[in-house]
Design a protein around this motif. Structure first.
Motif, PDB file in Angstrom:
ATOM      1  N   TYR A 155       0.823  -1.207   0.000  1.00  0.00           N
ATOM      2  CA  TYR A 155       0.000   0.000   0.000  1.00  0.00           C
ATOM      3  C   TYR A 155       0.859   1.259   0.000  1.00  0.00           C
ATOM      4  O   TYR A 155       1.856   1.344   0.706  1.00  0.00           O
ATOM      5  CB  TYR A 155      -0.936   0.003   1.214  1.00  0.00           C
ATOM      6  CG  TYR A 155      -1.850  -1.185   1.222  1.00  0.00           C
ATOM      7  CD1 TYR A 155      -2.906  -1.268   0.330  1.00  0.00           C
ATOM      8  CD2 TYR A 155      -1.633  -2.253   2.090  1.00  0.00           C
ATOM      9  CE1 TYR A 155      -3.741  -2.373   0.299  1.00  0.00           C
ATOM     10  CE2 TYR A 155      -2.457  -3.367   2.070  1.00  0.00           C
ATOM     11  CZ  TYR A 155      -3.512  -3.414   1.176  1.00  0.00           C
ATOM     12  OH  TYR A 155      -4.329  -4.513   1.140  1.00  0.00           O
ATOM     13  N   THR A 156       0.440   2.245  -0.776  1.00  0.00           N
ATOM     14  CA  THR A 156       1.155   3.512  -0.829  1.00  0.00           C
ATOM     15  C   THR A 156       0.439   4.588  -0.020  1.00  0.00           C
ATOM     16  O   THR A 156       0.932   5.702   0.106  1.00  0.00           O
ATOM     17  CB  THR A 156       1.307   3.998  -2.280  1.00  0.00           C
ATOM     18  OG1 THR A 156      -0.003   4.136  -2.832  1.00  0.00           O
ATOM     19  CG2 THR A 156       2.103   2.994  -3.084  1.00  0.00           C
ATOM     20  N   ALA A 157      -0.727   4.248   0.491  1.00  0.00           N
ATOM     21  CA  ALA A 157      -1.448   5.128   1.411  1.00  0.00           C
ATOM     22  C   ALA A 157      -2.409   4.249   2.178  1.00  0.00           C
ATOM     23  O   ALA A 157      -2.792   3.166   1.712  1.00  0.00           O
ATOM     24  CB  ALA A 157      -2.216   6.217   0.658  1.00  0.00           C
ATOM     25  N   THR A 207       5.622  16.904 -14.533  1.00  0.00           N
ATOM     26  CA  THR A 207       5.062  15.844 -13.689  1.00  0.00           C
ATOM     27  C   THR A 207       3.644  15.534 -14.155  1.00  0.00           C
ATOM     28  O   THR A 207       2.905  16.436 -14.546  1.00  0.00           O
ATOM     29  CB  THR A 207       5.054  16.298 -12.214  1.00  0.00           C
ATOM     30  OG1 THR A 207       6.409  16.368 -11.762  1.00  0.00           O
ATOM     31  CG2 THR A 207       4.270  15.340 -11.323  1.00  0.00           C
ATOM     32  N   ILE A 208       3.302  14.237 -14.107  1.00  0.00           N
ATOM     33  CA  ILE A 208       1.930  13.811 -14.370  1.00  0.00           C
ATOM     34  C   ILE A 208       1.396  13.181 -13.089  1.00  0.00           C
ATOM     35  O   ILE A 208       2.083  12.365 -12.472  1.00  0.00           O
ATOM     36  CB  ILE A 208       1.876  12.785 -15.519  1.00  0.00           C
ATOM     37  CG1 ILE A 208       2.430  13.401 -16.806  1.00  0.00           C
ATOM     38  CG2 ILE A 208       0.456  12.277 -15.735  1.00  0.00           C
ATOM     39  CD1 ILE A 208       2.641  12.398 -17.929  1.00  0.00           C
ATOM     40  N   MET A 209       0.227  13.591 -12.655  1.00  0.00           N
ATOM     41  CA  MET A 209      -0.354  12.964 -11.471  1.00  0.00           C
ATOM     42  C   MET A 209      -1.837  12.724 -11.688  1.00  0.00           C
ATOM     43  O   MET A 209      -2.460  13.299 -12.583  1.00  0.00           O
ATOM     44  CB  MET A 209      -0.145  13.818 -10.216  1.00  0.00           C
ATOM     45  CG  MET A 209      -0.861  15.146 -10.214  1.00  0.00           C
ATOM     46  SD  MET A 209      -0.731  16.025  -8.607  1.00  0.00           S
ATOM     47  CE  MET A 209       1.030  16.274  -8.444  1.00  0.00           C
ATOM     48  N   GLY A 210      -2.401  11.860 -10.871  1.00  0.00           N
ATOM     49  CA  GLY A 210      -3.836  11.623 -10.911  1.00  0.00           C
ATOM     50  C   GLY A 210      -4.567  12.691 -10.122  1.00  0.00           C
ATOM     51  O   GLY A 210      -4.000  13.395  -9.278  1.00  0.00           O
ATOM     52  N   ARG A 211      -5.827  12.815 -10.430  1.00  0.00           N
ATOM     53  CA  ARG A 211      -6.660  13.789  -9.757  1.00  0.00           C
ATOM     54  C   ARG A 211      -6.730  13.500  -8.239  1.00  0.00           C
ATOM     55  O   ARG A 211      -6.784  14.423  -7.428  1.00  0.00           O
ATOM     56  CB  ARG A 211      -8.049  13.716 -10.378  1.00  0.00           C
ATOM     57  CG  ARG A 211      -8.996  14.807  -9.936  1.00  0.00           C
ATOM     58  CD  ARG A 211      -9.865  14.302  -8.801  1.00  0.00           C
ATOM     59  NE  ARG A 211     -10.745  15.307  -8.290  1.00  0.00           N
ATOM     60  CZ  ARG A 211     -11.896  15.654  -8.842  1.00  0.00           C
ATOM     61  NH1 ARG A 211     -12.284  15.096  -9.943  1.00  0.00           N
ATOM     62  NH2 ARG A 211     -12.639  16.556  -8.265  1.00  0.00           N
ATOM     63  N   ALA A 232      -0.569   6.536  -6.981  1.00  0.00           N
ATOM     64  CA  ALA A 232      -0.620   5.092  -7.206  1.00  0.00           C
ATOM     65  C   ALA A 232      -1.446   4.723  -8.435  1.00  0.00           C
ATOM     66  O   ALA A 232      -1.005   3.943  -9.287  1.00  0.00           O
ATOM     67  CB  ALA A 232      -1.177   4.393  -5.965  1.00  0.00           C
ATOM     68  N   ALA A 233      -2.638   5.270  -8.552  1.00  0.00           N
ATOM     69  CA  ALA A 233      -3.517   4.855  -9.658  1.00  0.00           C
ATOM     70  C   ALA A 233      -2.911   5.255 -11.000  1.00  0.00           C
ATOM     71  O   ALA A 233      -3.000   4.505 -11.984  1.00  0.00           O
ATOM     72  CB  ALA A 233      -4.898   5.475  -9.487  1.00  0.00           C
ATOM     73  N   THR A 234      -2.295   6.411 -11.041  1.00  0.00           N
ATOM     74  CA  THR A 234      -1.697   6.883 -12.288  1.00  0.00           C
ATOM     75  C   THR A 234      -0.467   6.061 -12.649  1.00  0.00           C
ATOM     76  O   THR A 234      -0.272   5.692 -13.813  1.00  0.00           O
ATOM     77  CB  THR A 234      -1.346   8.376 -12.153  1.00  0.00           C
ATOM     78  OG1 THR A 234      -2.523   9.075 -11.744  1.00  0.00           O
ATOM     79  CG2 THR A 234      -0.855   8.944 -13.459  1.00  0.00           C
ATOM     80  N   LEU A 262      -0.335  -0.157  -4.916  1.00  0.00           N
ATOM     81  CA  LEU A 262       0.486   0.348  -6.009  1.00  0.00           C
ATOM     82  C   LEU A 262       0.498  -0.628  -7.178  1.00  0.00           C
ATOM     83  O   LEU A 262       0.217  -0.270  -8.309  1.00  0.00           O
ATOM     84  CB  LEU A 262       1.911   0.595  -5.524  1.00  0.00           C
ATOM     85  CG  LEU A 262       2.871   1.109  -6.603  1.00  0.00           C
ATOM     86  CD1 LEU A 262       2.360   2.360  -7.259  1.00  0.00           C
ATOM     87  CD2 LEU A 262       4.254   1.355  -6.011  1.00  0.00           C
ATOM     88  N   PHE A 263       0.839  -1.893  -6.874  1.00  0.00           N
ATOM     89  CA  PHE A 263       0.951  -2.891  -7.939  1.00  0.00           C
ATOM     90  C   PHE A 263      -0.243  -3.820  -7.859  1.00  0.00           C
ATOM     91  O   PHE A 263      -0.376  -4.572  -6.903  1.00  0.00           O
ATOM     92  CB  PHE A 263       2.220  -3.717  -7.761  1.00  0.00           C
ATOM     93  CG  PHE A 263       3.478  -2.922  -7.833  1.00  0.00           C
ATOM     94  CD1 PHE A 263       3.855  -2.302  -9.012  1.00  0.00           C
ATOM     95  CD2 PHE A 263       4.300  -2.793  -6.726  1.00  0.00           C
ATOM     96  CE1 PHE A 263       5.031  -1.581  -9.087  1.00  0.00           C
ATOM     97  CE2 PHE A 263       5.471  -2.076  -6.797  1.00  0.00           C
ATOM     98  CZ  PHE A 263       5.847  -1.461  -7.969  1.00  0.00           C
ATOM     99  N   GLU A 264      -1.076  -3.776  -8.836  1.00  0.00           N
ATOM    100  CA  GLU A 264      -2.203  -4.692  -8.827  1.00  0.00           C
ATOM    101  C   GLU A 264      -2.418  -5.105 -10.258  1.00  0.00           C
ATOM    102  O   GLU A 264      -2.662  -4.263 -11.125  1.00  0.00           O
ATOM    103  CB  GLU A 264      -3.443  -4.004  -8.252  1.00  0.00           C
ATOM    104  CG  GLU A 264      -4.378  -4.979  -7.595  1.00  0.00           C
ATOM    105  CD  GLU A 264      -5.422  -4.247  -6.776  1.00  0.00           C
ATOM    106  OE1 GLU A 264      -5.937  -4.844  -5.824  1.00  0.00           O
ATOM    107  OE2 GLU A 264      -5.723  -3.082  -7.069  1.00  0.00           O
ATOM    108  N   ASN A 265      -2.279  -6.416 -10.482  1.00  0.00           N
ATOM    109  CA  ASN A 265      -2.545  -6.933 -11.820  1.00  0.00           C
ATOM    110  C   ASN A 265      -1.840  -6.123 -12.904  1.00  0.00           C
ATOM    111  O   ASN A 265      -2.460  -5.636 -13.831  1.00  0.00           O
ATOM    112  CB  ASN A 265      -4.054  -6.940 -12.073  1.00  0.00           C
ATOM    113  CG  ASN A 265      -4.774  -7.762 -11.030  1.00  0.00           C
ATOM    114  OD1 ASN A 265      -4.300  -8.827 -10.656  1.00  0.00           O
ATOM    115  ND2 ASN A 265      -5.895  -7.261 -10.544  1.00  0.00           N
ATOM    116  N   LEU A 266      -0.529  -5.999 -12.745  1.00  0.00           N
ATOM    117  CA  LEU A 266       0.234  -5.311 -13.788  1.00  0.00           C
ATOM    118  C   LEU A 266       0.213  -6.095 -15.082  1.00  0.00           C
ATOM    119  O   LEU A 266       0.358  -5.528 -16.156  1.00  0.00           O
ATOM    120  CB  LEU A 266       1.693  -5.150 -13.363  1.00  0.00           C
ATOM    121  CG  LEU A 266       1.985  -4.239 -12.195  1.00  0.00           C
ATOM    122  CD1 LEU A 266       3.478  -4.023 -12.107  1.00  0.00           C
ATOM    123  CD2 LEU A 266       1.260  -2.919 -12.354  1.00  0.00           C
TER     124      LEU A 266
END
Lengths: 197, 197
Positions: A16-18, A56-60, A136-138, A166-170
Protein backbone atom coordinates in the motif's frame (compact mmCIF):
# COMPACT_ATOMS: atom_id res chain seq x y z
CA UNK A 1 16.46 11.65 -24.18
CA UNK A 2 13.56 12.41 -21.93
CA UNK A 3 12.64 9.45 -19.68
CA UNK A 4 9.37 8.68 -17.93
CA UNK A 5 10.16 7.92 -14.29
CA UNK A 6 8.60 7.08 -10.95
CA UNK A 7 10.95 8.93 -8.70
CA UNK A 8 10.50 7.31 -5.30
CA UNK A 9 7.16 5.86 -4.24
CA UNK A 10 6.96 4.66 -0.64
CA UNK A 11 5.09 1.40 -0.20
CA UNK A 12 4.34 -0.85 2.77
CA UNK A 13 5.52 -4.46 2.64
CA UNK A 14 1.92 -5.46 1.98
CA UNK A 15 1.78 -3.20 -1.05
CA UNK A 16 0.00 0.00 0.00
CA UNK A 17 1.15 3.51 -0.83
CA UNK A 18 -1.45 5.13 1.41
CA UNK A 19 -3.74 3.94 4.14
CA UNK A 20 -7.50 3.58 3.76
CA UNK A 21 -9.99 6.45 4.06
CA UNK A 22 -7.98 9.26 2.51
CA UNK A 23 -9.54 12.61 3.32
CA UNK A 24 -8.73 16.27 3.69
CA UNK A 25 -7.72 15.66 7.30
CA UNK A 26 -5.86 12.46 6.44
CA UNK A 27 -4.33 12.90 2.97
CA UNK A 28 -2.17 9.78 3.41
CA UNK A 29 -5.07 7.73 4.78
CA UNK A 30 -5.23 6.05 8.16
CA UNK A 31 -1.71 5.08 9.30
CA UNK A 32 -0.36 6.26 5.95
CA UNK A 33 2.04 8.60 7.67
CA UNK A 34 4.12 5.60 8.77
CA UNK A 35 5.16 5.21 5.13
CA UNK A 36 6.97 8.52 5.17
CA UNK A 37 8.69 8.56 8.54
CA UNK A 38 11.91 7.15 7.09
CA UNK A 39 12.36 10.42 5.21
CA UNK A 40 12.95 12.35 8.40
CA UNK A 41 15.78 9.92 9.17
CA UNK A 42 17.38 10.20 5.74
CA UNK A 43 19.03 13.51 4.90
CA UNK A 44 17.16 15.00 1.98
CA UNK A 45 20.14 16.12 -0.03
CA UNK A 46 19.88 16.09 -3.79
CA UNK A 47 22.64 14.03 -5.37
CA UNK A 48 24.40 14.60 -8.67
CA UNK A 49 22.62 11.56 -10.05
CA UNK A 50 19.15 12.79 -9.24
CA UNK A 51 17.11 12.99 -12.41
CA UNK A 52 16.28 16.40 -13.78
CA UNK A 53 12.52 16.44 -13.99
CA UNK A 54 10.90 18.85 -16.42
CA UNK A 55 7.24 17.95 -15.98
CA UNK A 56 5.06 15.84 -13.69
CA UNK A 57 1.93 13.81 -14.37
CA UNK A 58 -0.35 12.96 -11.47
CA UNK A 59 -3.84 11.62 -10.91
CA UNK A 60 -6.66 13.79 -9.76
CA UNK A 61 -6.77 11.86 -6.44
CA UNK A 62 -3.27 13.04 -5.67
CA UNK A 63 -4.10 16.63 -6.51
CA UNK A 64 -7.31 16.85 -4.55
CA UNK A 65 -9.40 15.14 -1.88
CA UNK A 66 -12.54 15.78 -3.94
CA UNK A 67 -14.14 13.18 -6.16
CA UNK A 68 -16.52 13.82 -9.04
CA UNK A 69 -17.01 17.25 -10.70
CA UNK A 70 -14.99 20.17 -9.32
CA UNK A 71 -17.19 22.12 -6.88
CA UNK A 72 -15.39 25.31 -8.01
CA UNK A 73 -11.90 26.41 -8.99
CA UNK A 74 -10.82 27.19 -5.42
CA UNK A 75 -8.77 24.05 -4.76
CA UNK A 76 -5.19 24.44 -5.98
CA UNK A 77 -3.60 21.37 -4.42
CA UNK A 78 -2.24 20.48 -1.00
CA UNK A 79 0.95 22.44 -1.31
CA UNK A 80 0.14 26.12 -0.71
CA UNK A 81 0.86 29.03 -3.03
CA UNK A 82 4.40 27.86 -3.88
CA UNK A 83 4.18 24.10 -4.52
CA UNK A 84 7.39 22.03 -4.44
CA UNK A 85 7.23 21.06 -8.11
CA UNK A 86 8.54 24.24 -9.79
CA UNK A 87 7.50 22.85 -13.15
CA UNK A 88 4.33 22.12 -15.15
CA UNK A 89 2.10 19.48 -13.56
CA UNK A 90 -0.46 17.60 -15.68
CA UNK A 91 -3.42 16.37 -13.66
CA UNK A 92 -5.43 13.48 -15.13
CA UNK A 93 -9.13 14.04 -14.50
CA UNK A 94 -12.51 13.42 -16.08
CA UNK A 95 -13.56 17.01 -15.37
CA UNK A 96 -12.07 19.98 -17.27
CA UNK A 97 -10.71 23.04 -15.46
CA UNK A 98 -8.72 26.06 -16.61
CA UNK A 99 -4.94 26.01 -16.11
CA UNK A 100 -3.66 27.37 -12.81
CA UNK A 101 -0.34 29.19 -12.54
CA UNK A 102 1.17 29.10 -9.06
CA UNK A 103 4.24 30.79 -7.61
CA UNK A 104 7.72 29.36 -8.08
CA UNK A 105 7.25 27.94 -11.56
CA UNK A 106 4.54 25.38 -10.80
CA UNK A 107 1.50 25.31 -13.05
CA UNK A 108 -1.40 22.86 -13.05
CA UNK A 109 -2.91 21.66 -16.33
CA UNK A 110 -5.99 19.46 -16.34
CA UNK A 111 -5.99 16.68 -18.93
CA UNK A 112 -9.28 14.95 -19.69
CA UNK A 113 -8.33 12.86 -22.71
CA UNK A 114 -6.17 10.22 -21.08
CA UNK A 115 -2.69 9.02 -20.32
CA UNK A 116 -1.17 9.23 -23.79
CA UNK A 117 -2.37 12.79 -24.21
CA UNK A 118 -0.99 13.78 -20.81
CA UNK A 119 2.33 12.23 -21.71
CA UNK A 120 2.47 14.01 -25.07
CA UNK A 121 1.80 17.36 -23.40
CA UNK A 122 4.30 16.63 -20.63
CA UNK A 123 6.99 15.75 -23.18
CA UNK A 124 6.61 19.11 -24.83
CA UNK A 125 6.68 20.90 -21.47
CA UNK A 126 9.69 18.92 -20.22
CA UNK A 127 11.75 19.98 -23.22
CA UNK A 128 14.08 16.99 -23.09
CA UNK A 129 14.18 16.63 -19.31
CA UNK A 130 12.57 13.69 -17.53
CA UNK A 131 8.87 13.33 -16.82
CA UNK A 132 7.85 12.03 -13.41
CA UNK A 133 4.62 10.14 -12.79
CA UNK A 134 3.00 10.38 -9.33
CA UNK A 135 0.12 8.80 -7.50
CA UNK A 136 -0.62 5.09 -7.21
CA UNK A 137 -3.52 4.85 -9.66
CA UNK A 138 -1.70 6.88 -12.29
CA UNK A 139 1.52 4.92 -11.91
CA UNK A 140 -0.50 1.72 -12.34
CA UNK A 141 -2.02 3.02 -15.56
CA UNK A 142 1.42 3.92 -16.90
CA UNK A 143 2.89 0.56 -15.87
CA UNK A 144 0.12 -1.39 -17.58
CA UNK A 145 0.66 0.69 -20.72
CA UNK A 146 4.43 -0.01 -20.44
CA UNK A 147 5.21 3.70 -20.51
CA UNK A 148 7.58 3.84 -17.51
CA UNK A 149 11.35 3.81 -18.16
CA UNK A 150 12.59 3.88 -14.57
CA UNK A 151 10.71 2.84 -11.45
CA UNK A 152 12.01 3.64 -7.98
CA UNK A 153 10.06 2.17 -5.08
CA UNK A 154 10.86 2.44 -1.38
CA UNK A 155 9.68 -0.58 0.60
CA UNK A 156 8.90 0.40 4.20
CA UNK A 157 8.77 -2.35 6.86
CA UNK A 158 5.20 -1.76 7.98
CA UNK A 159 1.97 -3.66 7.33
CA UNK A 160 -1.05 -1.44 6.69
CA UNK A 161 -3.62 -4.18 6.07
CA UNK A 162 -5.65 -2.07 3.67
CA UNK A 163 -5.39 1.09 1.62
CA UNK A 164 -4.32 2.20 -1.83
CA UNK A 165 -2.41 -0.49 -3.72
CA UNK A 166 0.49 0.35 -6.01
CA UNK A 167 0.95 -2.89 -7.94
CA UNK A 168 -2.20 -4.69 -8.83
CA UNK A 169 -2.55 -6.93 -11.82
CA UNK A 170 0.23 -5.31 -13.79
CA UNK A 171 0.04 -8.26 -16.11
CA UNK A 172 2.33 -7.87 -19.10
CA UNK A 173 3.37 -4.46 -17.78
CA UNK A 174 5.72 -6.22 -15.37
CA UNK A 175 7.65 -7.81 -18.23
CA UNK A 176 8.88 -4.40 -19.32
CA UNK A 177 11.46 -4.37 -16.52
CA UNK A 178 14.74 -6.05 -15.78
CA UNK A 179 15.50 -7.52 -12.39
CA UNK A 180 15.86 -4.52 -10.09
CA UNK A 181 18.59 -3.42 -7.74
CA UNK A 182 17.95 -3.21 -4.02
CA UNK A 183 19.78 -1.48 -1.22
CA UNK A 184 18.84 -0.60 2.33
CA UNK A 185 19.29 2.66 4.20
CA UNK A 186 17.40 4.36 7.01
CA UNK A 187 15.63 1.07 7.66
CA UNK A 188 13.91 0.93 4.28
CA UNK A 189 14.67 -0.81 0.98
CA UNK A 190 15.36 1.27 -2.10
CA UNK A 191 14.40 -0.72 -5.18
CA UNK A 192 15.13 0.51 -8.68
CA UNK A 193 13.88 -1.02 -11.90
CA UNK A 194 14.82 -0.08 -15.43
CA UNK A 195 13.01 -0.89 -18.61
CA UNK A 196 14.54 -3.83 -20.44
CA UNK A 197 16.52 -2.36 -23.33
CA UNK B 1 7.22 -20.71 24.92
CA UNK B 2 6.38 -22.12 21.53
CA UNK B 3 5.96 -19.39 18.88
CA UNK B 4 4.09 -19.47 15.61
CA UNK B 5 6.43 -18.20 12.90
CA UNK B 6 6.73 -17.56 9.19
CA UNK B 7 10.36 -18.42 8.71
CA UNK B 8 11.33 -16.71 5.47
CA UNK B 9 8.82 -16.25 2.68
CA UNK B 10 10.22 -14.83 -0.59
CA UNK B 11 7.99 -12.26 -2.25
CA UNK B 12 8.32 -10.08 -5.35
CA UNK B 13 8.09 -6.31 -4.93
CA UNK B 14 4.61 -6.52 -6.40
CA UNK B 15 3.53 -8.97 -3.71
CA UNK B 16 3.67 -12.43 -5.26
CA UNK B 17 5.20 -15.51 -3.63
CA UNK B 18 4.84 -17.61 -6.76
CA UNK B 19 4.14 -16.94 -10.40
CA UNK B 20 0.84 -17.77 -12.10
CA UNK B 21 -0.10 -21.23 -13.42
CA UNK B 22 1.52 -23.43 -10.77
CA UNK B 23 1.71 -27.00 -12.00
CA UNK B 24 3.63 -30.20 -11.53
CA UNK B 25 6.20 -29.01 -14.08
CA UNK B 26 6.25 -25.48 -12.67
CA UNK B 27 5.73 -25.73 -8.89
CA UNK B 28 6.74 -22.09 -8.40
CA UNK B 29 4.56 -20.89 -11.27
CA UNK B 30 5.73 -19.04 -14.35
CA UNK B 31 8.83 -16.97 -13.53
CA UNK B 32 8.47 -17.99 -9.87
CA UNK B 33 12.01 -19.32 -9.83
CA UNK B 34 13.32 -15.74 -9.91
CA UNK B 35 12.07 -15.37 -6.33
CA UNK B 36 14.52 -17.97 -5.09
CA UNK B 37 17.68 -17.19 -7.00
CA UNK B 38 19.03 -15.02 -4.18
CA UNK B 39 19.35 -18.16 -2.06
CA UNK B 40 22.09 -19.54 -4.25
CA UNK B 41 24.03 -16.31 -3.61
CA UNK B 42 23.54 -16.37 0.15
CA UNK B 43 25.42 -19.09 2.03
CA UNK B 44 22.82 -21.34 3.61
CA UNK B 45 24.44 -21.67 7.00
CA UNK B 46 22.21 -22.05 10.01
CA UNK B 47 22.89 -19.37 12.60
CA UNK B 48 22.72 -19.66 16.37
CA UNK B 49 19.64 -17.47 16.32
CA UNK B 50 17.69 -19.62 13.91
CA UNK B 51 14.45 -20.72 15.51
CA UNK B 52 14.08 -24.35 16.53
CA UNK B 53 11.01 -25.53 14.69
CA UNK B 54 9.16 -28.54 16.08
CA UNK B 55 6.24 -28.73 13.67
CA UNK B 56 5.11 -27.20 10.38
CA UNK B 57 1.68 -26.26 9.09
CA UNK B 58 1.16 -25.89 5.36
CA UNK B 59 -1.69 -25.62 2.92
CA UNK B 60 -2.63 -28.43 0.63
CA UNK B 61 -1.55 -26.34 -2.38
CA UNK B 62 2.00 -26.33 -1.04
CA UNK B 63 1.96 -30.07 -0.45
CA UNK B 64 0.55 -31.08 -3.79
CA UNK B 65 -0.19 -29.83 -7.32
CA UNK B 66 -3.58 -31.59 -7.21
CA UNK B 67 -6.81 -29.79 -6.43
CA UNK B 68 -10.05 -31.37 -5.20
CA UNK B 69 -10.29 -34.90 -3.77
CA UNK B 70 -7.07 -36.95 -3.60
CA UNK B 71 -6.91 -39.24 -6.64
CA UNK B 72 -5.16 -41.84 -4.43
CA UNK B 73 -2.59 -41.91 -1.64
CA UNK B 74 0.41 -42.03 -3.98
CA UNK B 75 1.45 -38.37 -3.75
CA UNK B 76 3.73 -37.76 -0.77
CA UNK B 77 4.88 -34.22 -1.50
CA UNK B 78 7.51 -32.67 -3.73
CA UNK B 79 10.46 -33.60 -1.60
CA UNK B 80 11.25 -37.29 -2.20
CA UNK B 81 11.47 -40.04 0.41
CA UNK B 82 13.44 -37.94 2.91
CA UNK B 83 11.79 -34.49 2.97
CA UNK B 84 13.75 -31.56 4.42
CA UNK B 85 11.37 -31.01 7.35
CA UNK B 86 12.48 -33.79 9.74
CA UNK B 87 9.43 -33.08 11.88
CA UNK B 88 5.64 -33.51 11.79
CA UNK B 89 3.94 -31.52 9.03
CA UNK B 90 0.23 -30.70 9.27
CA UNK B 91 -1.41 -30.24 5.87
CA UNK B 92 -4.65 -28.22 5.77
CA UNK B 93 -7.07 -29.82 3.33
CA UNK B 94 -10.77 -30.39 2.80
CA UNK B 95 -10.14 -34.06 1.98
CA UNK B 96 -9.07 -36.59 4.62
CA UNK B 97 -6.12 -38.93 4.11
CA UNK B 98 -4.25 -41.31 6.42
CA UNK B 99 -1.01 -40.08 8.01
CA UNK B 100 2.18 -40.68 6.05
CA UNK B 101 5.49 -41.39 7.76
CA UNK B 102 8.51 -40.52 5.62
CA UNK B 103 12.21 -41.09 6.22
CA UNK B 104 14.28 -38.72 8.35
CA UNK B 105 11.60 -37.83 10.88
CA UNK B 106 9.12 -36.14 8.55
CA UNK B 107 5.48 -37.19 8.82
CA UNK B 108 2.46 -35.72 7.03
CA UNK B 109 -0.84 -35.33 8.87
CA UNK B 110 -3.94 -34.18 7.03
CA UNK B 111 -6.16 -31.78 8.95
CA UNK B 112 -9.68 -31.21 7.67
CA UNK B 113 -11.18 -29.19 10.52
CA UNK B 114 -9.40 -25.89 10.08
CA UNK B 115 -6.61 -23.64 11.19
CA UNK B 116 -7.19 -23.68 14.94
CA UNK B 117 -7.31 -27.46 14.98
CA UNK B 118 -4.10 -27.71 12.95
CA UNK B 119 -2.44 -25.31 15.35
CA UNK B 120 -3.57 -27.26 18.40
CA UNK B 121 -2.20 -30.49 16.96
CA UNK B 122 1.05 -28.80 15.89
CA UNK B 123 1.53 -27.37 19.39
CA UNK B 124 1.36 -30.84 20.88
CA UNK B 125 3.75 -32.21 18.26
CA UNK B 126 6.20 -29.31 18.63
CA UNK B 127 6.54 -29.96 22.36
CA UNK B 128 7.56 -26.42 23.21
CA UNK B 129 9.54 -25.70 20.05
CA UNK B 130 8.34 -23.23 17.43
CA UNK B 131 5.68 -23.93 14.83
CA UNK B 132 6.32 -22.71 11.28
CA UNK B 133 3.54 -21.83 8.87
CA UNK B 134 4.18 -22.23 5.12
CA UNK B 135 2.40 -21.44 1.90
CA UNK B 136 0.87 -18.13 0.92
CA UNK B 137 -2.80 -18.98 1.40
CA UNK B 138 -2.18 -20.60 4.77
CA UNK B 139 -0.01 -17.73 5.99
CA UNK B 140 -2.80 -15.34 4.99
CA UNK B 141 -5.34 -17.31 7.00
CA UNK B 142 -3.08 -17.25 10.04
CA UNK B 143 -2.37 -13.54 9.65
CA UNK B 144 -6.06 -12.69 9.44
CA UNK B 145 -6.68 -14.77 12.56
CA UNK B 146 -3.76 -12.95 14.27
CA UNK B 147 -2.07 -16.24 15.09
CA UNK B 148 1.45 -15.39 13.84
CA UNK B 149 4.06 -14.28 16.41
CA UNK B 150 6.98 -13.64 14.06
CA UNK B 151 6.85 -12.95 10.34
CA UNK B 152 9.98 -13.00 8.19
CA UNK B 153 9.55 -11.93 4.58
CA UNK B 154 12.25 -11.61 1.92
CA UNK B 155 11.46 -8.92 -0.65
CA UNK B 156 13.07 -9.77 -3.99
CA UNK B 157 13.56 -6.94 -6.55
CA UNK B 158 11.51 -8.48 -9.34
CA UNK B 159 8.04 -7.72 -10.70
CA UNK B 160 6.01 -10.80 -11.60
CA UNK B 161 2.81 -9.03 -12.69
CA UNK B 162 0.55 -11.86 -11.56
CA UNK B 163 0.63 -14.97 -9.41
CA UNK B 164 -0.04 -16.01 -5.84
CA UNK B 165 -0.36 -13.05 -3.48
CA UNK B 166 0.95 -13.17 0.07
CA UNK B 167 -0.72 -10.15 1.64
CA UNK B 168 -4.21 -9.46 0.52
CA UNK B 169 -6.74 -7.71 2.65
CA UNK B 170 -5.12 -8.58 5.96
CA UNK B 171 -7.43 -6.04 7.52
CA UNK B 172 -7.07 -6.00 11.29
CA UNK B 173 -4.54 -8.81 11.05
CA UNK B 174 -1.91 -6.21 10.14
CA UNK B 175 -2.41 -4.37 13.43
CA UNK B 176 -0.99 -7.34 15.32
CA UNK B 177 2.55 -6.33 14.34
CA UNK B 178 5.04 -3.68 15.33
CA UNK B 179 7.01 -1.75 12.75
CA UNK B 180 9.43 -4.28 11.31
CA UNK B 181 13.17 -4.29 10.88
CA UNK B 182 14.73 -4.34 7.43
CA UNK B 183 18.20 -5.18 6.21
CA UNK B 184 19.61 -5.98 2.80
CA UNK B 185 21.96 -8.76 1.76
CA UNK B 186 22.48 -10.70 -1.47
CA UNK B 187 20.44 -8.05 -3.24
CA UNK B 188 17.22 -8.74 -1.34
CA UNK B 189 15.53 -7.16 1.69
CA UNK B 190 15.05 -9.21 4.83
CA UNK B 191 12.04 -7.87 6.71
CA UNK B 192 11.12 -9.14 10.16
CA UNK B 193 7.95 -8.35 12.05
CA UNK B 194 7.10 -9.28 15.62
CA UNK B 195 3.73 -9.37 17.22
CA UNK B 196 3.06 -6.27 19.33
CA UNK B 197 3.53 -7.33 22.97
Amino acid sequence: VSKVIVDGMSMSVDGYTAGPDQSFENPLGINGRSLHEWMSVEAGTAGDNDPVVGATIMGRNMFSPHRGPWPDDAWNGWWGVNPPFHRPVFVLTHYPRPDVVMEGGTSFHFVTDGVESALARARVAAAGNDISVSGAATIQQFLRARLIDELYVIVVPVLLGSGVTLFENLGDGADAFDVGTLSASSGVAHVRFRRTP
